[in-house]
Design a protein around this motif. Structure first.
Motif, PDB file in Angstrom:
ATOM      1  N   PHE A  69      18.230  -5.163  10.682  1.00 28.62           N
ATOM      2  CA  PHE A  69      17.832  -3.965  11.422  1.00 28.62           C
ATOM      3  C   PHE A  69      16.314  -3.885  11.490  1.00 28.62           C
ATOM      4  O   PHE A  69      15.628  -4.226  10.521  1.00 28.62           O
ATOM      5  CB  PHE A  69      18.385  -2.695  10.762  1.00 28.62           C
ATOM      6  N   PRO A  70      15.759  -3.446  12.630  1.00 26.12           N
ATOM      7  CA  PRO A  70      14.304  -3.396  12.783  1.00 26.12           C
ATOM      8  C   PRO A  70      13.630  -2.301  11.958  1.00 26.12           C
ATOM      9  O   PRO A  70      12.444  -2.403  11.660  1.00 26.12           O
ATOM     10  CB  PRO A  70      14.091  -3.144  14.279  1.00 26.12           C
ATOM     11  N   SER A  71      14.392  -1.262  11.569  1.00 27.64           N
ATOM     12  CA  SER A  71      13.771  -0.178  10.809  1.00 27.64           C
ATOM     13  C   SER A  71      14.754   0.389   9.787  1.00 27.64           C
ATOM     14  O   SER A  71      15.968   0.199   9.893  1.00 27.64           O
ATOM     15  CB  SER A  71      13.325   0.944  11.749  1.00 27.64           C
ATOM     16  N   ARG A  72      14.193   1.107   8.828  1.00 26.68           N
ATOM     17  CA  ARG A  72      15.016   1.772   7.828  1.00 26.68           C
ATOM     18  C   ARG A  72      15.930   2.814   8.492  1.00 26.68           C
ATOM     19  O   ARG A  72      17.068   3.008   8.063  1.00 26.68           O
ATOM     20  CB  ARG A  72      14.127   2.447   6.782  1.00 26.68           C
ATOM     21  N   ASP A 111      19.986   4.918   0.096  1.00 28.47           N
ATOM     22  CA  ASP A 111      18.545   4.641   0.045  1.00 28.47           C
ATOM     23  C   ASP A 111      18.256   3.349  -0.719  1.00 28.47           C
ATOM     24  O   ASP A 111      17.426   2.543  -0.307  1.00 28.47           O
ATOM     25  CB  ASP A 111      17.788   5.804  -0.602  1.00 28.47           C
ATOM     26  N   LYS A 112      18.958   3.141  -1.822  1.00 28.33           N
ATOM     27  CA  LYS A 112      18.762   1.918  -2.618  1.00 28.33           C
ATOM     28  C   LYS A 112      19.178   0.681  -1.829  1.00 28.33           C
ATOM     29  O   LYS A 112      18.494  -0.345  -1.866  1.00 28.33           O
ATOM     30  CB  LYS A 112      19.563   1.995  -3.920  1.00 28.33           C
ATOM     31  N   VAL A 113      20.301   0.777  -1.117  1.00 29.74           N
ATOM     32  CA  VAL A 113      20.785  -0.355  -0.321  1.00 29.74           C
ATOM     33  C   VAL A 113      19.800  -0.653   0.806  1.00 29.74           C
ATOM     34  O   VAL A 113      19.454  -1.814   1.052  1.00 29.74           O
ATOM     35  CB  VAL A 113      22.202  -0.066   0.243  1.00 29.74           C
ATOM     36  N   ILE A 114      19.334   0.385   1.474  1.00 26.84           N
ATOM     37  CA  ILE A 114      18.379   0.198   2.579  1.00 26.84           C
ATOM     38  C   ILE A 114      17.092  -0.427   2.061  1.00 26.84           C
ATOM     39  O   ILE A 114      16.545  -1.338   2.677  1.00 26.84           O
ATOM     40  CB  ILE A 114      18.110   1.544   3.285  1.00 26.84           C
ATOM     41  N   GLU A 115      16.610   0.046   0.933  1.00 21.53           N
ATOM     42  CA  GLU A 115      15.364  -0.492   0.380  1.00 21.53           C
ATOM     43  C   GLU A 115      15.535  -1.947  -0.047  1.00 21.53           C
ATOM     44  O   GLU A 115      14.611  -2.747   0.071  1.00 21.53           O
ATOM     45  CB  GLU A 115      14.913   0.378  -0.799  1.00 21.53           C
ATOM     46  N   ALA A 116      16.721  -2.309  -0.521  1.00 17.74           N
ATOM     47  CA  ALA A 116      16.967  -3.686  -0.966  1.00 17.74           C
ATOM     48  C   ALA A 116      17.177  -4.644   0.202  1.00 17.74           C
ATOM     49  O   ALA A 116      17.071  -5.858   0.036  1.00 17.74           O
ATOM     50  CB  ALA A 116      18.181  -3.730  -1.883  1.00 17.74           C
ATOM     51  N   VAL A 122      10.712  -5.251   5.742  1.00 17.27           N
ATOM     52  CA  VAL A 122       9.625  -4.487   6.366  1.00 17.27           C
ATOM     53  C   VAL A 122       8.393  -4.484   5.461  1.00 17.27           C
ATOM     54  O   VAL A 122       7.261  -4.676   5.924  1.00 17.27           O
ATOM     55  CB  VAL A 122      10.099  -3.044   6.687  1.00 17.27           C
ATOM     56  N   ARG A 123       8.597  -4.301   4.182  1.00 12.80           N
ATOM     57  CA  ARG A 123       7.496  -4.304   3.215  1.00 12.80           C
ATOM     58  C   ARG A 123       6.814  -5.663   3.181  1.00 12.80           C
ATOM     59  O   ARG A 123       5.585  -5.770   3.174  1.00 12.80           O
ATOM     60  CB  ARG A 123       8.048  -3.927   1.828  1.00 12.80           C
ATOM     61  N   SER A 124       7.610  -6.727   3.215  1.00 12.90           N
ATOM     62  CA  SER A 124       7.056  -8.067   3.213  1.00 12.90           C
ATOM     63  C   SER A 124       6.219  -8.331   4.456  1.00 12.90           C
ATOM     64  O   SER A 124       5.134  -8.917   4.386  1.00 12.90           O
ATOM     65  CB  SER A 124       8.200  -9.105   3.118  1.00 12.90           C
ATOM     66  N   GLN A 125       6.718  -7.876   5.618  1.00 12.26           N
ATOM     67  CA  GLN A 125       5.972  -8.053   6.859  1.00 12.26           C
ATOM     68  C   GLN A 125       4.657  -7.282   6.824  1.00 12.26           C
ATOM     69  O   GLN A 125       3.626  -7.765   7.296  1.00 12.26           O
ATOM     70  CB  GLN A 125       6.802  -7.587   8.060  1.00 12.26           C
ATOM     71  N   ILE A 127       2.885  -6.536   4.160  1.00 13.49           N
ATOM     72  CA  ILE A 127       1.984  -7.224   3.236  1.00 13.49           C
ATOM     73  C   ILE A 127       1.365  -8.455   3.894  1.00 13.49           C
ATOM     74  O   ILE A 127       0.182  -8.741   3.731  1.00 13.49           O
ATOM     75  CB  ILE A 127       2.730  -7.610   1.932  1.00 13.49           C
ATOM     76  N   GLN A 128       2.176  -9.169   4.686  1.00 11.21           N
ATOM     77  CA  GLN A 128       1.701 -10.372   5.337  1.00 11.21           C
ATOM     78  C   GLN A 128       0.875 -10.071   6.595  1.00 11.21           C
ATOM     79  O   GLN A 128       0.361 -10.975   7.239  1.00 11.21           O
ATOM     80  CB  GLN A 128       2.878 -11.271   5.725  1.00 11.21           C
ATOM     81  N   GLY A 129       0.781  -8.798   6.937  1.00  8.30           N
ATOM     82  CA  GLY A 129      -0.008  -8.397   8.097  1.00  8.30           C
ATOM     83  C   GLY A 129       0.730  -8.562   9.404  1.00  8.30           C
ATOM     84  O   GLY A 129       0.147  -8.512  10.470  1.00  8.30           O
ATOM     85  N   GLY A 130       2.032  -8.744   9.343  1.00  9.29           N
ATOM     86  CA  GLY A 130       2.843  -8.890  10.550  1.00  9.29           C
ATOM     87  C   GLY A 130       3.196  -7.548  11.115  1.00  9.29           C
ATOM     88  O   GLY A 130       2.778  -6.497  10.634  1.00  9.29           O
ATOM     89  N   LYS A 131       3.974  -7.562  12.160  1.00  5.46           N
ATOM     90  CA  LYS A 131       4.384  -6.308  12.779  1.00  5.46           C
ATOM     91  C   LYS A 131       5.418  -5.618  11.901  1.00  5.46           C
ATOM     92  O   LYS A 131       6.221  -6.257  11.247  1.00  5.46           O
ATOM     93  CB  LYS A 131       4.927  -6.551  14.170  1.00  5.46           C
ATOM     94  N   VAL A 132       5.427  -4.303  11.930  1.00  3.20           N
ATOM     95  CA  VAL A 132       6.344  -3.530  11.113  1.00  3.20           C
ATOM     96  C   VAL A 132       7.477  -2.994  11.906  1.00  3.20           C
ATOM     97  O   VAL A 132       7.529  -2.747  12.999  1.00  3.20           O
ATOM     98  CB  VAL A 132       5.604  -2.362  10.419  1.00  3.20           C
TER      99      VAL A 132
END
Length: 132
Positions: A69-72, A111-116, A122-125, A127-132
């Protein structure tokens, strides 16, 4: 003979069985006048009755879909629409090896499942400076 009179010995036997399963602490509370006694009846579940829709679904596919999914918010809508019970969301969380507390409500588990899943990507992207 009245049917209630026929059931009475069985009822008493079941009450005695329930009292015998109480802890020492709970037994001492039974004799304490400051505590009230309430009886709660719950229906036993049959193993065959416990089949839920989530058991028929391949959890790996559900997790893959959540991750993509593109977003939370999109993942939240998917979980809200398809996994409304705590038990169904708990199965997904267990598959993801997410720590679960008995006090966790269904919203917390979602919330825990979505975050995992999508949240980690999304968090990784970000951090790497990619699109969110």
């Amino acid at each position: 003979m009245n049917s209630h009179k026929l059931q009475f010995p069985n009822v008493l036997r079941r009450l005695v069985d329930a009292v015998e399963r109480l802890s020492e602490d709970d037994l001492s509370k039974l004799g304490d006048e400051s505590y009230s006694i309430e009886i709660r009846l719950t229906r036993k579940r049959n193993k065959d009755d416990a089949i839920t829709p989530i058991q028929e679904v391949d959890l790996a596919n559900v997790i893959e879909k959540l991750t993509n999914f593109p977003s939370r918010e999109d993942a939240q809508q998917f979980l809200d629409a398809n996994f409304s019970t705590r038990k169904s969301v708990e199965l997904i969380a267990r598959k993801l090896d997410i720590p679960i507390s008995r006090q966790d409500k269904v919203e917390i588990l979602r919330d825990k499942v979505i975050e995992a899943t999508v949240g980690a990507r999304v968090r990784s992207q970000a951090i790497q400076g990619g699109k969110v």
